[in-house]
Scaffold this active site. Structure first.
Site, PDB file in Angstrom:
ATOM      1  N   LYS A   2      43.476  15.760   4.282  1.00  0.00           N
ATOM      2  CA  LYS A   2      43.985  16.314   5.531  1.00  0.00           C
ATOM      3  C   LYS A   2      42.821  16.633   6.447  1.00  0.00           C
ATOM      4  O   LYS A   2      41.730  16.964   5.979  1.00  0.00           O
ATOM      5  CB  LYS A   2      44.764  17.606   5.248  1.00  0.00           C
ATOM      6  CG  LYS A   2      45.820  17.938   6.265  1.00  0.00           C
ATOM      7  CD  LYS A   2      47.183  17.416   5.852  1.00  0.00           C
ATOM      8  CE  LYS A   2      48.229  17.781   6.881  1.00  0.00           C
ATOM      9  NZ  LYS A   2      49.580  17.484   6.437  1.00  0.00           N
TER      10      LYS A   2
ATOM     11  N   GLY B 195      61.209  27.490  13.788  1.00  0.00           N
ATOM     12  CA  GLY B 195      60.317  26.524  14.422  1.00  0.00           C
ATOM     13  C   GLY B 195      61.081  25.372  15.025  1.00  0.00           C
ATOM     14  O   GLY B 195      61.578  24.501  14.314  1.00  0.00           O
TER      15      GLY B 195
ATOM     16  N   GLY C 186      60.214  22.742  16.718  1.00  0.00           N
ATOM     17  CA  GLY C 186      59.215  21.767  17.155  1.00  0.00           C
ATOM     18  C   GLY C 186      59.591  20.335  16.836  1.00  0.00           C
ATOM     19  O   GLY C 186      60.756  19.946  16.916  1.00  0.00           O
TER      20      GLY C 186
ATOM     21  N   VAL D 282      59.845  18.712  14.145  1.00  0.00           N
ATOM     22  CA  VAL D 282      60.826  18.491  13.079  1.00  0.00           C
ATOM     23  C   VAL D 282      62.052  19.379  13.299  1.00  0.00           C
ATOM     24  O   VAL D 282      63.189  18.922  13.158  1.00  0.00           O
ATOM     25  CB  VAL D 282      60.224  18.788  11.687  1.00  0.00           C
ATOM     26  CG1 VAL D 282      61.279  18.577  10.607  1.00  0.00           C
ATOM     27  CG2 VAL D 282      59.005  17.911  11.425  1.00  0.00           C
TER      28      VAL D 282
HETATM   29  N1  PHE Z   1      51.598  15.176   8.509  1.00  0.00           N
HETATM   30  C1  PHE Z   1      52.487  14.572   7.566  1.00  0.00           C
HETATM   31  C2  PHE Z   1      52.857  15.550   6.454  1.00  0.00           C
HETATM   32  O1  PHE Z   1      52.388  16.661   6.383  1.00  0.00           O
HETATM   33  C3  PHE Z   1      51.871  13.432   6.868  1.00  0.00           C
HETATM   34  C4  PHE Z   1      51.639  12.176   7.622  1.00  0.00           C
HETATM   35  C5  PHE Z   1      50.797  11.292   7.060  1.00  0.00           C
HETATM   36  C6  PHE Z   1      52.256  11.859   8.809  1.00  0.00           C
HETATM   37  C7  PHE Z   1      50.531  10.111   7.668  1.00  0.00           C
HETATM   38  C8  PHE Z   1      52.014  10.660   9.421  1.00  0.00           C
HETATM   39  C9  PHE Z   1      51.145   9.796   8.847  1.00  0.00           C
HETATM   40  O2  PHE Z   1      53.635  15.200   5.621  1.00  0.00           O
END
Ligand code: PHE
Length: 357
Positions: A83, A186, A188, A190
């Protein structure tokens, strides 16, 4: 969640390591946390956020990277956990933002594929396009793509919907969501699409957001109600769906909850693993976050493999509901928490061969 120093954070973490860069032009600390590469290249989104201290940003990156290891293994994709966090000194817009993203993209080139990024809280599909102008190490977008980049949010929301349905079915035997009340924390990327999907399924939607205008807009659109941010934990509902920051389930909030199910998209919802036990003791069914929120990552993993048909991707994401049904059943059989059941599955995947995708 106290992060005192970089040393504290990294010594107390079980990951591979972290790469740190201070971006002088913007005053941003850039952290790339690499948790595990047993199953493949570490891949995970890029979060942009203002943190209290740089160490708090590094801590978030390490916790989120660990979540990605579990997420990819639980859906059997051959990626590892990683990450990125862009710990900005203040919200960034315009050319300052674009400049930071371009430098971040070039920084990823120096890592030579040790990590690939994607969207996460605080970044947008458009940001990914800017990064993709500099590097190939970004999922689901390429420099010359004529299409606008995809947004993982709606796919994550679809997976959460499937997870909520699975949880309700586990408790009540599958009567659908008609009349079920779901409190979304939230509104946002999602939370908003989740509110729409839930309303379409006949659920009663409650929405909370620190930005009360945003909460009101989403609630208004789906005929739902607004809940004040400070009232979230004690509000009665069937399902609590955390779709914002992590660590919202902890020793102080869990005693307040008046829901039967927790299932939402936020990463790292539990402040510590023991919180899964606290939820179980209260008779609350917890959908492990990295399983129920895997829809966006799954969609991008599939797009990365060349799958473009939206219906097919959605069908795969919906099947997260079946994984959760198995996890809930297994937890019941073993008289353990769903988190423990999910963790066992992840450990087995990490010990076994690489993913089939
Ligand atoms: N951010 C997303 C998550 O936490 C992961 C993700 C990875 C999104 C690759 C897009 C591309 O699950």
């Amino acid at each position: 969640m106290e992060a005192r120093s970089f040393e504290d954070v990294l010594e107390g973490w079980d990951g591979i390591g972290a790469v740190v860069r201070y971006d002088r032009p913007s005053g941003t600390w850039i952290f790339v946390a690499l948790h595990d590469d047993t199953r493949g290249r570490p891949v995970g989104g890029c979060r942009m956020k203002v943190y209290e201290t740089p160490a708090a940003g590094l801590l978030d990156a390490t916790r989120l990277a660990r979540g990605m290891t579990h997420k990819w293994a639980s859906i059997d994709f051959d990626f590892g956990g990683g990450k990125a966090v862009l710990a900005v000194p203040h919200p960034m817009e315009g050319e300052a933002r674009a400049g930071l993203l371009r430098r971040f993209g070039r920084f990823l080139n120096t890592l030579q594929g040790a990590y690939a990024t994607g969207e996460d809280m605080g970044t947008t599909p458009e940001d990914m396009r800017v990064i993709a102008g500099e590097t190939e190490w970004v999922m689901g977008v390429s420099r010359d793509d004529p299409e606008p980049p995809a947004d993982p949010g709606p796919f994550t929301a679809l997976g959460v919907l499937a997870g909520i349905e699975a949880a309700m079915a586990h408790l009540d035997g599958g009567a659908g969501l008609e009349g079920t009340s779901v409190l979304i924390q939230g509104a946002g990327d999602v939370g908003a699409p989740l509110a729409r999907l839930l309303a379409d399924a006949g659920a009663r939607v409650l929405v909370a957001d620190l930005d009360e205008e945003r909460a009101a807009a989403v609630a208004g659109e789906v005929g739902g109600e607004v809940v004040a941010p400070e009232a979230v934990y004690a509000t009665e509902c069937h399902v609590f769906a955390p779709c914002a920051v992590g660590a919202v389930l902890n020793r102080s909030t869990i005693p307040l909850l008046r829901c039967r199910i927790v299932a939402g998209s936020a990463n790292n919802q539990l402040e510590e693993d023991e919180d899964a036990e606290r939820l179980r003791e209260r008779g609350i069914l917890y959908a492990p976050d990295y399983v129920v929120n895997a829809g966006g990552a799954m969609a991008f993993g599939l797009i990365n493999k060349g799958l473009t048909a939206r219906e097919e991707i959605e069908a795969r994401v919906r099947r997260l509901g079946e994984s959760l049904t198995e996890i809930f059943a297994e937890a019941d059989r073993g008289e353990e928490t769903p988190l423990a059941a999910a963790r066992r599955k992840v450990e087995a995947m990490l010990a076994g061969a690489s993913g089939a995708g």
